[in-house]
Structure formats: C-alpha cells, structure tokens
Design a protein around this motif. Structure first.
Motif, mmCIF file in Angstrom:
data_model
loop_
_atom_site.group_PDB
_atom_site.id
_atom_site.type_symbol
_atom_site.label_atom_id
_atom_site.label_comp_id
_atom_site.label_asym_id
_atom_site.label_seq_id
_atom_site.Cartn_x
_atom_site.Cartn_y
_atom_site.Cartn_z
ATOM 1 N N ASP A 15 46.438 37.073 42.560
ATOM 2 C CA ASP A 15 47.328 37.338 41.416
ATOM 3 C C ASP A 15 48.486 38.278 41.727
ATOM 4 O OD1 ASP A 15 45.830 35.690 39.775
ATOM 5 O OD2 ASP A 15 44.465 37.318 39.234
ATOM 6 N N ALA A 16 48.828 38.432 42.977
ATOM 7 C CA ALA A 16 49.940 39.338 43.327
ATOM 8 C C ALA A 16 51.234 38.917 42.627
ATOM 9 C CB ALA A 16 50.146 39.352 44.843
ATOM 10 N N LEU A 17 51.352 37.608 42.354
ATOM 11 C CA LEU A 17 52.581 37.106 41.736
ATOM 12 C C LEU A 17 52.818 37.708 40.345
ATOM 13 C CD1 LEU A 17 54.797 35.133 42.639
ATOM 14 C CD2 LEU A 17 53.623 33.346 41.374
ATOM 15 N N THR A 18 51.727 38.114 39.689
ATOM 16 C CA THR A 18 51.884 38.665 38.331
ATOM 17 C C THR A 18 52.663 39.985 38.363
ATOM 18 O OG1 THR A 18 49.740 39.753 38.478
ATOM 19 C CG2 THR A 18 49.765 37.592 37.423
ATOM 20 N N SER A 19 52.872 40.547 39.543
ATOM 21 C CA SER A 19 53.685 41.775 39.607
ATOM 22 C C SER A 19 55.109 41.504 39.104
ATOM 23 C CB SER A 19 53.692 42.357 41.021
ATOM 24 O OG SER A 19 54.363 41.473 41.876
ATOM 25 N N LEU A 20 55.498 40.223 39.050
ATOM 26 C CA LEU A 20 56.848 39.882 38.546
ATOM 27 C C LEU A 20 56.958 40.123 37.037
ATOM 28 C CD1 LEU A 20 57.595 36.504 40.403
ATOM 29 C CD2 LEU A 20 58.682 38.713 40.839
ATOM 30 N N GLN A 21 55.796 40.230 36.370
ATOM 31 C CA GLN A 21 55.831 40.380 34.913
ATOM 32 C C GLN A 21 56.469 41.688 34.457
ATOM 33 O OE1 GLN A 21 51.819 39.743 33.471
ATOM 34 N NE2 GLN A 21 51.830 37.603 34.118
ATOM 35 N N ARG A 22 56.623 42.640 35.397
ATOM 36 C CA ARG A 22 57.263 43.919 35.019
ATOM 37 C C ARG A 22 58.749 43.748 34.731
ATOM 38 N NH1 ARG A 22 58.003 46.050 40.008
ATOM 39 N NH2 ARG A 22 57.536 43.948 40.680
ATOM 40 N N ILE A 23 59.320 42.653 35.235
ATOM 41 C CA ILE A 23 60.778 42.506 35.163
ATOM 42 C C ILE A 23 61.224 42.120 33.752
ATOM 43 C CG2 ILE A 23 62.740 41.215 36.087
ATOM 44 C CD1 ILE A 23 61.107 40.840 38.673
ATOM 45 N N GLU A 24 62.149 42.901 33.209
ATOM 46 C CA GLU A 24 62.598 42.663 31.828
ATOM 47 C C GLU A 24 64.107 42.723 31.735
ATOM 48 O OE1 GLU A 24 61.036 44.953 28.417
ATOM 49 O OE2 GLU A 24 59.264 45.195 29.690
ATOM 50 N N ASN A 25 64.687 41.807 30.959
ATOM 51 C CA ASN A 25 66.128 41.823 30.675
ATOM 52 C C ASN A 25 66.993 41.951 31.920
ATOM 53 O OD1 ASN A 25 65.668 41.607 27.920
ATOM 54 N ND2 ASN A 25 65.319 43.833 27.774
ATOM 55 N N LYS A 26 66.691 41.173 32.900
ATOM 56 C CA LYS A 26 67.496 41.189 34.134
ATOM 57 C C LYS A 26 68.110 39.812 34.353
ATOM 58 C CE LYS A 26 66.232 45.354 35.505
ATOM 59 N NZ LYS A 26 67.123 46.452 35.182
ATOM 60 N N ARG A 27 69.210 39.821 35.084
ATOM 61 C CA ARG A 27 69.801 38.558 35.550
ATOM 62 C C ARG A 27 69.145 38.262 36.896
ATOM 63 N NH1 ARG A 27 74.392 37.230 32.817
ATOM 64 N NH2 ARG A 27 75.051 35.830 34.479
ATOM 65 N N ILE A 28 68.577 37.068 37.014
ATOM 66 C CA ILE A 28 67.771 36.769 38.202
ATOM 67 C C ILE A 28 68.298 35.529 38.913
ATOM 68 C CG2 ILE A 28 65.437 36.180 39.024
ATOM 69 C CD1 ILE A 28 64.437 37.595 36.388
ATOM 70 N N LEU A 29 68.397 35.627 40.238
ATOM 71 C CA LEU A 29 68.724 34.439 41.050
ATOM 72 C C LEU A 29 67.522 34.154 41.941
ATOM 73 C CD1 LEU A 29 70.645 32.310 42.348
ATOM 74 C CD2 LEU A 29 71.407 34.123 43.914
ATOM 75 N N VAL A 30 66.975 32.922 41.852
ATOM 76 C CA VAL A 30 65.875 32.544 42.742
ATOM 77 C C VAL A 30 66.457 31.635 43.829
ATOM 78 C CG1 VAL A 30 63.607 31.436 42.926
ATOM 79 C CG2 VAL A 30 64.239 32.630 40.816
ATOM 80 N N VAL A 31 66.236 32.007 45.086
ATOM 81 C CA VAL A 31 66.708 31.188 46.216
ATOM 82 C C VAL A 31 65.487 30.519 46.827
ATOM 83 C CG1 VAL A 31 67.855 31.218 48.470
ATOM 84 C CG2 VAL A 31 68.632 32.767 46.655
ATOM 85 N N THR A 32 65.522 29.191 46.902
ATOM 86 C CA THR A 32 64.321 28.482 47.351
ATOM 87 C C THR A 32 64.670 27.144 48.002
ATOM 88 O OG1 THR A 32 62.100 27.867 46.624
ATOM 89 C CG2 THR A 32 63.865 27.384 45.072
ATOM 90 N N ASP A 33 63.644 26.366 48.358
ATOM 91 C CA ASP A 33 63.931 25.070 48.988
ATOM 92 C C ASP A 33 63.457 23.916 48.088
ATOM 93 O OD1 ASP A 33 61.238 24.400 49.483
ATOM 94 O OD2 ASP A 33 61.242 25.263 51.478
ATOM 95 N N PRO A 34 63.889 22.688 48.374
ATOM 96 C CA PRO A 34 63.580 21.577 47.471
ATOM 97 C C PRO A 34 62.075 21.346 47.271
ATOM 98 C CG PRO A 34 65.205 20.917 49.127
ATOM 99 C CD PRO A 34 64.726 22.272 49.513
ATOM 100 N N PHE A 35 61.273 21.649 48.295
ATOM 101 C CA PHE A 35 59.829 21.442 48.170
ATOM 102 C C PHE A 35 59.246 22.266 47.017
ATOM 103 C CE2 PHE A 35 55.497 22.812 48.976
ATOM 104 C CZ PHE A 35 54.836 21.585 49.071
ATOM 105 N N MET A 36 59.775 23.456 46.812
ATOM 106 C CA MET A 36 59.248 24.344 45.757
ATOM 107 C C MET A 36 59.493 23.762 44.359
ATOM 108 S SD MET A 36 57.838 26.692 47.385
ATOM 109 C CE MET A 36 57.691 26.388 49.133
#
Ligand SMILES: NC(=O)c1ccc[n+]([C@@H]2O[C@H](COP(=O)([O-])OP(=O)(O)OC[C@H]3O[C@@H](n4cnc5c(N)ncnc54)[C@H](O)[C@@H]3O)[C@@H](O)[C@H]2O)c1
Ligand SMILES: [Fe+2]
Length: 385
Positions: A15-36
């Motif tokens: 569940d390490a991914l749940t650490s993202l839940q702290r993020i609030e009211n931010k502008r976010i850019l996700v950089v990833t590949d087509p497989f994702m």
C-alpha cells in the motif's frame, strides 16, 4: 573528506501508493508510458489523487530508452500544464524521461524571473534502474544511435514510492533483464573508485537480495515477498550507485543498447562476467598481489556463501554464480546469442569502443581500460565463452 547523502524520501511496502493521498489542491503532471494506460495501472494512481486534486495532466507517450523527441514534447506539455508536482510512473524509461523533462524545463525557468519549485515523485513499476533515487537520467539520440547519461543533483526525486503490487505484472523476461541491471549496479558500485563503507553497505544488501529473490520473482511474478524484496533491492542499489557512479559494464551496455536495441539489463548481463574478470585482473597462479577489486569481489563470494578458499577462487566462483543466475533466467550469454550479426558487430566495433571509452561510467571503473582492452571485452562479449 567524503560525504554520503540521501535526499529522497522512500515509501515502501504494501500500500505504499496510498502515500499519494496526502496530496491536496495541486496541479499534477503524470509522465508515463502507453502500457500504463493500456493495462489500467494509471487508474491506481488516479484513484489516489482525483478526489482532492482538480488538475491532473497525463503525458503517456514515453517509449523505452526515451529519445530526445520524447523529452522535447514533454517540456511543451509541462509548460502548458504548469504543475506543482510531477509524478513519474513506469520503468526506468518513464522515470528518466520525466527527470530530463523537469531538468530542461527548470533550465528554461531559470531564465525567467520567478522559477517554480516542482516536487518530483517517482513511482517505479520495474525493479531495475533505481532511477527513483538517482541523479542519473539516460536519454537516447536516435539519429546517432547514442545514449547519453545526464547527471545532475537537480534530478534527484523528492520522493520515491516502492509499491510491490505495481511490479507483479512485469513479464518474466523483463523481470530477468531489470533484475540483472540491479545486480550490475550493486557490483559496479561496490568496486567503484568512489565506493565507501556507506555505499558498500547498500551494495552488499542489494547483492544478497538479488541472489535470494530474483529467480523467485522470475519464476512466479505473484510471489509478493520476492517482488517486494527485488523492488527494495533495486532502490538500495540505486542509493549506492548514486554516490559511486558505475563502471564499464554500464559504459558498454549503454552503447550496446543504443546500437543493437538490446534491453539495458540484458546488455549488462552479457558483459558483466567479462568485466568482473577484467577488473579483478588476476594474472598467473603465483601472483598474490591482488587488486582491491579482486579482494572485494572475493568478499562478495564469501557473503553469498560461495566457495572462496582464497581471493582467486572467490572471484572465479562469483563469475560462475553470475553466469549461472543469467542462465537460470534464460538470458543470452553473448551478443551473438542475443541476435547481433557478425558483420554488423565488426562494422560497429571501433565506434562501440570509442563511445564506451568516453562514457561517464568509465571514469569510476576500478581499472582504467585502454582502447585495446575495451575492444577485447567487446569481442569476448560478442562470442561468449
Ligand atoms: N536513471 C538511472 O539511474 C538508470 C539506471 C539504469 C538504467 N537506466 C535506463 O532506464 C531504461 C530502462 O528501464 P527499465 O529497465 O526499467 O525498462 P523500461 O522502463 O524501458 O520498460 C521496459 C518495458 O517494460 C514495460 N513495463 C514497465 N513496467 C511494467 C509493469 N509493471 N508490467 C508490465 N510491463 C511493464 C514498459 O512498458 C516497457 O515496455 C534504459 O533507458 C536505461 O538506460 C537508467
Ligand atoms: Fe543500469
């Protein structure tokens, strides 16, 4: 005087991914590949963010061994998205591309009056490059078939998230390639001219974890413990080589990957045994003046409980253990076996040597190679033995 520093906060385990839940009211850019996108993995990240953040931009065009065009395109997207946070989701290619995008964008911002501080969060989905904690990024100039390692502390991620769930879908051959990359990082860091007690501690742990868990992850991708341990090993090896840099396995692998399109880890796996033998530099049977690298390789043999009655024996058995692991993982033992044609190899050989000599990783190799020696290593790697 020497120093050792870890900048990146590492979240790890279930569940390490749940650490993202702290993020609030931010502008976010996700950089990833087509497989994702295709596999739906992106949804796992979006689920953590969407409730509390309105502006999420996804740039999903990154391809393996990211070419400069990916970076230029990414800088344009980043300029438009104006993010507070960049999240890199994927293997080393997506993370490296995101790092390079941020670096170039930052350089552009420095020309402006107010530069924006951007938080960089790396979420690796392969257990290999350790890019989530390193100041390295490898980009490819496809027009010249050359890979350039960029190095800058500006690219050190702010946070890394090691969630073993994200690596369970990695197919066996990529598990093998990326796992051997981890081993090469740890071994090259261990004998680097910049190694220290601090980096050795990380390298030793990473090597032990690879020998204990890589084959298990390869045989059963659902083995949670093995996946978790390999994910940790990858990051731990990254912490080591971020401080020590690497050696000529990587110098050779970079140009092999760029010229022959053999994956990064696979390229390392082919050259690694020859590089260990070359670095150890054990000559006649009577010689007792072993190099520092030879002694350290023998220490690793002991650590792995391999027969190591003396330094020579330890080095020999470490090389055999690397070859055995590579075989168990179904990886090619030579460039020839990996499909490189003889004419093509000999046509490129001088250029391979020239580029490997100039690669940044050559500087910290424990033994300074001559042109002739690097050429001989490429030739050995071509035929295998
Ligand atoms: N920055 C560093 O410190 C560093 C160190 C070593 C290598 N590198 C670079 O990193 C790149 C290689 O990265 P890599 O080995 O992680 O591979 P990669 O990122 O190129 O990914 C390889 C393939 O695996 C797929 N993949 C990724 N995660 C997956 C998952 N969870 N399930 C199924 N498929 C998945 C990708 O879509 C891609 O097709 C090379 O460009 C290499 O030069 C960087
Ligand atoms: Fe690597």
């Amino acid at each position: 005087m020497n120093h050792f520093q870890v900048k990146t906060i590492v979240h790890f385990g279930a569940d390490a991914l749940t650490s993202l839940q702290r993020i609030e009211n931010k502008r976010i850019l996700v950089v990833t590949d087509p497989f994702m996108i295709k596999s739906g993995m992106i949804e796992k990240v979006k689920q953590q963010l969407e409730e509390k953040n309105e502006h999420i931009t996804i740039f999903h065009n990154i391809v393996p061994d990211p070419p400069l065009e990916n970076i230029v395109n990414g800088v344009q997207i980043m300029s438009a998205a104006d993010p507070d946070i960049v999240i890199a989701l994927g293997g080393g290619s997506a993370i490296d591309a995101a790092k390079a995008i941020c670096l170039f964008k930052n350089r552009m911002n420095q020309k402006e009056t107010v530069a924006k501080e951007v938080t960089f969060i790396a979420v690796p989905t392969t257990s290999g490059t350790g890019s989530e904690v390193t100041n390295f990024s490898v980009v490819t100039d496809s027009s010249k078939n050359v890979k350039y390692p960029l190095v800058s502390d500006e690219m050190l991620p702010t946070e890394a998230i090691l969630d073993p769930e994200l690596v369970k879908t990695v197919p066996p051959f990529i598990t093998a390639d990326t796992g051997i990359d981890v081993l090469t990082h740890a071994l090259e860091a261990y004998v680097s001219t910049l190694s220290s007690d601090f980096t050795d501690a990380f390298s030793e742990k990473a090597i032990r974890l690879v020998f204990a868990y890589l084959e298990k992850s390869f045989r059963n991708g659902e083995d949670h413990l093995a996946r978790e341990k390999m994910h940790n090993a990858s990051c731990i090896a990254g912490l080591a080589f971020n401080a020590t840099s690497l050696g000529i396995s990587h110098s050779m692998a970079h140009i092999i990957g760029a010229k022959f399109h053999i994956s990064h880890g696979r390229s390392n796996g082919i050259v690694l045994p020859y590089v260990i033998e070359y670095n150890a530099n054990i000559k006649g049977y009577t010689d007792r003046n072993f190099s520092m690298a030879a002694s350290k390789y023998a220490d690793i043999a002991k650590l792995l409980n391999l027969p190591s009655s003396d330094t020579r024996n330890g080095v020999k058995n470490l090389i055999l253990a690397v070859k055995k692991l590579r075989k168990e993982l179904g990886m090619p033992a030579s460039l020839k076996e990996a499909g490189v044609k003889k004419e093509e190899f000999y046509r490129e050989l001088d250029n391979l040597v020239e580029v490997a000599m100039q690669d940044k990783c050559t500087i910290t190799n424990p033994r300074t190679p001559s042109v002739k020696e690097i050429k001989s290593l490429f030739e050995q790697a071509y035929v295998g033995k």
